[in-house]
Design an enzyme around this catalytic site. Sequence first.
Site, PDB file in Angstrom:
ATOM      1  N   GLU A  60       0.801  -1.237  -0.034  1.00 22.17           N
ATOM      2  CA  GLU A  60       0.251  -0.101   0.014  1.00 22.17           C
ATOM      3  C   GLU A  60       0.835   1.378   0.027  1.00 22.17           C
ATOM      4  OE1 GLU A  60      -2.601  -3.188   1.199  1.00 22.17           O
ATOM      5  OE2 GLU A  60      -0.611  -2.766   1.783  1.00 22.17           O
ATOM      6  N   HIS A 129      -9.867  -6.018   9.969  1.00 26.69           N
ATOM      7  CA  HIS A 129     -10.879  -5.768   8.640  1.00 26.69           C
ATOM      8  C   HIS A 129     -12.031  -4.987   8.847  1.00 26.69           C
ATOM      9  CE1 HIS A 129      -8.208  -8.985   7.561  1.00 26.69           C
ATOM     10  NE2 HIS A 129      -8.094  -8.448   6.352  1.00 26.69           N
TER      11      HIS A 129
END
Length: 326
Positions: A60, A129
């Site tokens: 990322e 998550h």
Amino acid sequence: MAELSYWQAILRAHDEEMARDPLVFAMGEDIGVAGGTYKATTGLYAKYGEKRVIDTPISENSYTGIGVGAAMLGCRPIVEIMSVNFAWLAMDQLMNNAAKIHYMSGGRIRCPLVLRLPGGTAHQLGAQHSARMEKVFMGVPGLRVVTPSSPRDAYGLLKSAVRCDDPVVVIEHEAMYNLKGEVPDEEYFTALEGVEVVRPGKDLTLFAYNISVHWALAAADKLAKELGIAAEVVDLRALKPLDRAGIAASVRKTHRAIVVEEDEAPVGVGAEVIAILNEECFFELDAAPVRVHARDVPTPYNRRLEKASIPNADDVVAAARKLLGR
């Protein structure tokens, strides 16, 4: 009007902006061949090719940095991070480069980057998550932060974000991708600043954003039917900058406020809204503003515990009853 799913509205905005401007491109994990984890880039790889719809490695910070550099050179990248939780890995690029370069260059360099972030609690995805990170991005000078609660705004906010010369963080809720709603057939744009009154009322204001707007609307229906209470529902939708005038205007009419959010309370959106109310219209308040929020715990994986950790419409109704002495 066309009825589109939340993800279809995002896809339409992608497609229109990429067709209009060859400097718009998309990048992220699985957005190309697979069409995106939530289908929001379906078909774009076949239409625009691998140079404009780029499948990235699981890195990322690296690919966000590539997007930042491309934006500085004049491109308009739409970077998707598969889950908002993973945005922590890209914070150096966002906070130290994207957010600051315009200021540090004396206004000579812009960074028209769009960062799309699916997030929120979405049915047993576990603590790593299920993050809500709005408050993190709100605390970074130089970033804009928006969060759509409907397919209409998912389309309009993304199009406005792509055309904006500032870096814009678009936070989408994973539980809303299949939500359907009307989207105008013609092209349109949703402003990146300002609130929207989605239900007018006179007795109290329910401030909400993304999925919590739907809890607030359900609570407003119940309050009207059971108690005759007319609750105004205000969609904050642009979290950075917050619309101080719009927030104050509603409470000057209703004189009471509840902030509804899926996030935990400490240092959150609710805390900031209440600070604005104290600063802008303290003497207009008939009662202290309150927050309806998630429990301050890592989101459990267990389904029952997960549901118990986040608020719902009934919690909003209970808070309204208490606030109104009913």
